[in-house]
Scaffold this active site. Structure first.
Site, short mmCIF file in Angstrom:
data_model
loop_
_atom_site.label_atom_id
_atom_site.label_comp_id
_atom_site.label_asym_id
_atom_site.label_seq_id
_atom_site.Cartn_x
_atom_site.Cartn_y
_atom_site.Cartn_z
N TYR A 28 0.51 13.96 -3.66
CA TYR A 28 0.21 13.68 -2.09
C TYR A 28 1.32 12.75 -1.86
CZ TYR A 28 -1.83 11.20 1.54
OH TYR A 28 -2.35 10.93 2.79
N ASP A 74 9.36 10.66 -4.79
CA ASP A 74 8.42 9.88 -3.79
C ASP A 74 8.04 8.83 -4.84
OD1 ASP A 74 6.25 8.83 -2.91
OD2 ASP A 74 5.19 10.69 -2.40
N LYS A 92 4.70 0.56 -0.72
CA LYS A 92 3.67 -0.32 -1.38
C LYS A 92 4.00 -1.40 -1.93
CE LYS A 92 0.58 3.67 -2.76
NZ LYS A 92 -0.62 3.16 -1.83
#
Length: 428
Positions: free
Chosen positions: A145, A240, A268
């Site tokens: 994702y 990613d 994050k």
């Protein structure tokens, strides 16, 4: 039974004003059943819901809270930055400091562009790769994702080496027509696809350690094969690292596995719990971004001084000697303990960790692909989740999510978690 009357009332009210009662779907508990609880305070490794129940937290706001919640250094940094102004829309010195620090810590980043979320960073990376290569096709992997940008909301096609179709209403088929979905950890499939389509592929985007289909580690040689194929055919490799950045190693998974991407996305941990992300990579690629180049990317709140201050405070602690090693040891003790408790209870179960990320699976061995993740006993996980929640341990409310340990988790939290698991394994 723990009372959550106030959470239940709040959820009923939220349903009247917010779609599904939540502002991000997985929070709704649809995957595990039941209703979500509402939190109004968090500190260290724990959260307190609106009914006053205290829980050990292994979600960590889905990854950012590597220091634990409400760390005093972050609170101080946010307070000092906010007192000077919460947003400028003008360059500020902290942006430069952050860019320099990212370049110092992440081995393959030469220039950095700040943005506000992992979705935005990955969306921008795809656009930049297409603009740089002047090609259209993108390869992603089943189970990975990269945010909710249209071109990345795509399911696997009907057979091997096929392009996918939209996995969300509102995404036109033509938007994902150039996105191929291949199998994570299947290097021969990648090689075959490049052999057929190499001259039209702009980029491969991959979570170097998959964290959105539970935790799946890269097979030996898989990331190396991606790098080799991209180099051979003139495509860009995008790692990613929104989730893995500063969690699996100080320099991210690319440092741990010695893989050199062309572009890296970060999020994050980099924001210390505030909205902050970044896109970085090779100088010649990054300089295709406006205002230097033809690839447009912008954001009113990009490089927000309060978010950057929180991120800097976080990274300065994370880079201290032995910080990551200690959190990794705590994570390993959790995983080893859970496996021992499951074995004692004769429950089919496995677990693994990397850095401060961990995965729990109700199958005999940790999965290596999306197909194997789907073989896990989801219903048994759901029962396990609720029994643990009743014993004040909060795991991610889905069998397909990675768990996170923070520096605030210690022996007290691990022992309490294992005691709860001992009872849970008996009941499921």
């Amino acid at each position: 039974m723990i009372s959550r009357a106030r959470s239940e009332a709040l959820f009923a009210e939220a349903l009247q004003y917010i779609p599904g009662g939540v502002n991000s779907p997985v929070r709704a508990f649809r995957a595990v059943g039941g209703q979500p609880f509402f939190v109004n305070r968090a500190k260290g490794a724990r959260v307190w819901d609106v009914d006053g129940n205290e829980l050990i937290d292994y979600v960590g706001t889905w990854g950012p809270a590597i220091l634990g919640h409400a760390h005093p250094k972050i609170i101080q940094a946010v307070r000092e930055a906010a007192e000077l102004g919460t947003s400028f829309g003008i360059p500020n010195p902290l942006e430069v400091t952050m860019a320099k620090l990212i370049r110092e810590l992440v081995p393959n980043v030469e220039k950095v562009r700040m943005c506000n979320s992992g979705t935005e960073a990955c969306m921008s990376a795809i656009r930049l790769a297409r603009g740089f290569t002047k090609r259209d096709k993108i390869i992603k992997f089943d189970g990975c994702y990269h945010g909710h940008a249209d071109s990345l909301l795509v399911k696997a096609g009907s057979g091997a080496l096929t392009f996918g179709h939209p996995s969300s209403a509102g995404v036109p088929a033509e938007t994902v027509a150039h996105t191929a979905v291949l199998s994570f950890n299947d290097a021969p499939e990648v090689e075959a696809f490049f052999e057929k389509n190499g001259k039209t592929i702009a980029a491969v985007i991959v979570e170097p350690v998959a964290g959105n289909m539970n935790l799946v580690l890269p097979a030996p040689g898989f990331l190396e094969a991606l790098r080799e194929e991209c180099t051979r055919h003139g495509a860009l490799l995008i790692l990613d690292e929104v989730m893995t950045g500063f969690r699996v190693a100080l320099g991210g998974a690319q440092a741990l596995y010695a893989i050199r991407p062309d572009l890296t996305t970060l999020g994050k941990v980099i924001g210390g719990g505030l909205p902050l992300a970044a896109l970085g990579g090779r100088r010649e690629v990054m300089e295709k971004l406006a205002p230097l180049g033809p690839v447009y990317q912008a954001g009113t709140l990009s490089g927000n001084p309060v978010a950057v201050a929180a991120g800097l405070a976080t990274l300065r602690l994370v880079e201290q000697k032995n910080f990551l090693e200690k959190v990794e040891q705590t994570t390993r003790s959790l995983v080893d303990g859970l496996q021992a408790e499951a074995k004692e209870a004769r429950v089919t179960f496995s677990a693994q960790s990397i850095g401060s990320m961990f995965g729990l699976y109700f199958r005999a061995e940790p999965p290596t692909s999306f197909a194997e993740v789907m073989q896990c006993d989801r219903e048994r996980f759901n029962r396990f989740f609720h029994v643990m929640l009743e014993q004040s341990v909060y795991l991610a409310p889905s069998a397909y999510e990675t768990g996170f340990v923070s520096a605030a988790h210690g022996k007290t939290e691990i022992d309490a978690t294992l005691a709860a698991a001992r009872e849970a394994f008996k009941k499921i």
